[in-house]
Design an enzyme around this catalytic site. Structure first.
Site, PDB file in Angstrom:
ATOM      1  N   LYS A  77       0.864  -1.254   0.140  1.00 40.06           N
ATOM      2  CA  LYS A  77      -0.045  -0.124  -0.107  1.00 40.06           C
ATOM      3  C   LYS A  77       0.853   1.485   0.041  1.00 40.06           C
ATOM      4  O   LYS A  77       0.553   2.217  -0.661  1.00 40.06           O
ATOM      5  CB  LYS A  77      -0.879   0.028   1.283  1.00 40.06           C
ATOM      6  CG  LYS A  77      -1.785  -1.031   1.181  1.00 40.06           C
ATOM      7  CD  LYS A  77      -2.662  -0.826   2.423  1.00 40.06           C
ATOM      8  CE  LYS A  77      -2.212  -1.052   4.063  1.00 40.06           C
ATOM      9  NZ  LYS A  77      -1.629  -2.187   4.337  1.00 40.06           N
ATOM     10  N   ARG A 104      -9.724   1.134   8.713  1.00 40.47           N
ATOM     11  CA  ARG A 104      -9.386  -0.238   8.709  1.00 40.47           C
ATOM     12  C   ARG A 104     -10.368  -1.002   9.712  1.00 40.47           C
ATOM     13  O   ARG A 104     -10.017  -2.098  10.076  1.00 40.47           O
ATOM     14  CB  ARG A 104      -8.037   0.132   9.901  1.00 40.47           C
ATOM     15  CG  ARG A 104      -6.612  -0.360   9.276  1.00 40.47           C
ATOM     16  CD  ARG A 104      -5.686   0.065  10.428  1.00 40.47           C
ATOM     17  NE  ARG A 104      -4.254  -0.561  10.200  1.00 40.47           N
ATOM     18  CZ  ARG A 104      -3.404  -0.043   9.606  1.00 40.47           C
ATOM     19  NH1 ARG A 104      -3.550   1.219   9.156  1.00 40.47           N
ATOM     20  NH2 ARG A 104      -2.321  -0.619   9.590  1.00 40.47           N
ATOM     21  N   ARG A 115      11.954  -5.407   5.178  1.00 45.40           N
ATOM     22  CA  ARG A 115      11.945  -3.810   4.715  1.00 45.40           C
ATOM     23  C   ARG A 115      12.654  -2.921   5.278  1.00 45.40           C
ATOM     24  O   ARG A 115      12.960  -3.149   6.669  1.00 45.40           O
ATOM     25  CB  ARG A 115      10.320  -3.721   4.900  1.00 45.40           C
ATOM     26  CG  ARG A 115       9.829  -2.290   4.787  1.00 45.40           C
ATOM     27  CD  ARG A 115       8.389  -2.324   4.523  1.00 45.40           C
ATOM     28  NE  ARG A 115       7.692  -2.437   5.817  1.00 45.40           N
ATOM     29  CZ  ARG A 115       6.324  -2.462   5.817  1.00 45.40           C
ATOM     30  NH1 ARG A 115       5.494  -2.420   4.640  1.00 45.40           N
ATOM     31  NH2 ARG A 115       5.594  -2.269   7.091  1.00 45.40           N
ATOM     32  N   ARG A 162      11.394   0.342  10.293  1.00 48.91           N
ATOM     33  CA  ARG A 162      10.214   0.452  11.126  1.00 48.91           C
ATOM     34  C   ARG A 162      10.260  -0.141  12.592  1.00 48.91           C
ATOM     35  O   ARG A 162      10.716  -1.505  12.624  1.00 48.91           O
ATOM     36  CB  ARG A 162       9.014   0.234  10.576  1.00 48.91           C
ATOM     37  CG  ARG A 162       8.206   1.431   9.852  1.00 48.91           C
ATOM     38  CD  ARG A 162       6.952   1.044   9.073  1.00 48.91           C
ATOM     39  NE  ARG A 162       5.941   0.451   9.855  1.00 48.91           N
ATOM     40  CZ  ARG A 162       4.846   0.186   9.359  1.00 48.91           C
ATOM     41  NH1 ARG A 162       4.493   0.719   8.154  1.00 48.91           N
ATOM     42  NH2 ARG A 162       3.930  -0.231  10.231  1.00 48.91           N
ATOM     43  N   ARG A 192      -0.169  -7.286  14.176  1.00 55.04           N
ATOM     44  CA  ARG A 192      -0.807  -6.580  12.963  1.00 55.04           C
ATOM     45  C   ARG A 192      -1.617  -7.331  12.403  1.00 55.04           C
ATOM     46  O   ARG A 192      -2.655  -6.812  11.659  1.00 55.04           O
ATOM     47  CB  ARG A 192       0.213  -5.879  12.499  1.00 55.04           C
ATOM     48  CG  ARG A 192       0.871  -4.543  13.248  1.00 55.04           C
ATOM     49  CD  ARG A 192       2.210  -4.096  12.814  1.00 55.04           C
ATOM     50  NE  ARG A 192       2.366  -3.723  11.445  1.00 55.04           N
ATOM     51  CZ  ARG A 192       3.270  -3.580  10.807  1.00 55.04           C
ATOM     52  NH1 ARG A 192       4.546  -3.882  11.320  1.00 55.04           N
ATOM     53  NH2 ARG A 192       3.404  -2.982   9.491  1.00 55.04           N
TER      54      ARG A 192
HETATM   55  P1  AMP Z   1       0.673   1.487   9.069  1.00 56.87           P
HETATM   56  O1  AMP Z   1       1.926   2.208   8.825  1.00 56.87           O
HETATM   57  O2  AMP Z   1      -0.532   1.643   8.164  1.00 56.87           O
HETATM   58  O3  AMP Z   1       1.071  -0.166   8.932  1.00 56.87           O
HETATM   59  O4  AMP Z   1       0.107   1.600  10.516  1.00 56.87           O
HETATM   60  C1  AMP Z   1       1.005   1.428  11.551  1.00 56.87           C
HETATM   61  C2  AMP Z   1       0.230   1.551  12.763  1.00 56.87           C
HETATM   62  O5  AMP Z   1      -0.401   2.738  13.033  1.00 56.87           O
HETATM   63  C3  AMP Z   1      -0.785   0.448  13.039  1.00 56.87           C
HETATM   64  O6  AMP Z   1      -0.338  -0.819  13.507  1.00 56.87           O
HETATM   65  C4  AMP Z   1      -1.783   0.957  14.048  1.00 56.87           C
HETATM   66  O7  AMP Z   1      -1.295   0.763  15.413  1.00 56.87           O
HETATM   67  C5  AMP Z   1      -1.817   2.521  13.851  1.00 56.87           C
HETATM   68  N1  AMP Z   1      -2.626   2.809  12.672  1.00 56.87           N
HETATM   69  C6  AMP Z   1      -2.580   3.421  11.502  1.00 56.87           C
HETATM   70  N2  AMP Z   1      -3.854   3.701  10.927  1.00 56.87           N
HETATM   71  C7  AMP Z   1      -4.828   3.206  11.877  1.00 56.87           C
HETATM   72  C8  AMP Z   1      -6.099   3.290  11.585  1.00 56.87           C
HETATM   73  N3  AMP Z   1      -6.744   3.666  10.527  1.00 56.87           N
HETATM   74  N4  AMP Z   1      -6.798   2.824  12.852  1.00 56.87           N
HETATM   75  C9  AMP Z   1      -6.174   2.416  13.819  1.00 56.87           C
HETATM   76  N5  AMP Z   1      -4.912   2.235  13.925  1.00 56.87           N
HETATM   77  C10 AMP Z   1      -4.163   2.649  12.907  1.00 56.87           C
END
Ligand code: AMP
Length: 218
Positions: free
Chosen positions: A13, A88, A125, A154, A165
């Site tokens: 993504k 999400r 990554r 990360r 996750r």
């Molecule tokens: P990502 O970079 O999209 O993998 O997001 C990293 C972390 O941010 C996730 O594991 C969640 O803890 C938090 N997070 C990001 N977007 C959301 C969302 N829409 N709803 C809830 N938590 C989020």
């Protein structure tokens, strides 16, 4: 051109969203990037969400909806955006429909990948600290091929956190994909293909939706 990207962690993504946004001159809005930035800057939001991010859980719906609401009202998002990481959950998707009232329903692109590839992808990554581009697989360069920046890992790209996750995705986001699937502006694309083929399929899917009148979802 309001685009929402959904897919498992590590489905591409961030990479595909950034490239699509660059190609079409619209911002890529990543809720994960916004939250990580808030944590890094030590803001009130950052302090509230830090432990949730570390644990691989989801931050509360009302909190993330407020963050996205404010971001979508900024001038650069008015002509369109790519949302990466939001919605999400089902309540977030319902809230997004409300936030976009009068602005056109989102095109929902589901990046479908086999679950067995994502763990290797995520664990290998590296993220460019300048432009955010991800580099996966065996490292071939020390510096980012796009901008020459250095790479960082990360903090949540560790095996136990990735598993949590994925569980959060299966429990909260996978049902959302099924909810969107019946809508006229939902398209699934094969995220296992080479990057350039995914990018081509992504463009084709979005333009196909827009050509067919971009109707509202519900
Ligand atoms: P990502 O970079 O999209 O993998 O997001 C990293 C972390 O941010 C996730 O594991 C969640 O803890 C938090 N997070 C990001 N977007 C959301 C969302 N829409 N709803 C809830 N938590 C989020």
């Amino acid at each position: 051109m309001n685009v929402v990207l959904v897919g498992l962690p590590g489905s591409g993504k961030g990479t595909q969203g950034a490239q699509f946004a660059r190609r079409h001159g619209i911002p890529k809005i990543s809720t994960g990037d916004m939250l990580r930035d808030a944590v890094a800057r030590g803001t009130a939001l950052g302090r509230e969400v830090a432990s949730t991010l570390d644990a691989g859980g989801l931050v509360p719906d009302d909190m993330i909806i407020r963050v996205v609401d404010a971001r979508l009202q900024q001038a650069d998002a008015m002509a369109g955006f790519v949302l990466d990481g939001f919605p999400r959950t089902l309540p977030q998707a319902v809230a997004l429909d409300g936030l976009l009232e009068g602005r056109g329903a989102p095109v929902v692109i589901y990046l479908e990948v086999s679950p067995d590839v994502i763990l290797d992808r995520i664990l290998s990554r590296r993220i460019c600290e300048s432009c955010g581009q991800a580099d996966t697989g065996a490292p071939t360069t020390e510096y980012c091929a796009s901008c020459g920046g250095g790479f960082v890992k990360r903090a949540d790209d560790h095996v136990d956190v990735v598993r949590r996750r994925v569980v959060a995705y299966v429990e909260n986001t996978a049902p959302l994909v099924e909810w969107y699937r019946d809508g006229p502006t939902f398209r699934a694309i094969d995220g296992n293909q080479p990057l350039t083929d995914v990018a081509r399929a992504f463009d084709a899917a979005v333009f196909d939706c827009m050509k067919s009148g971009h109707p509202p979802f519900r």
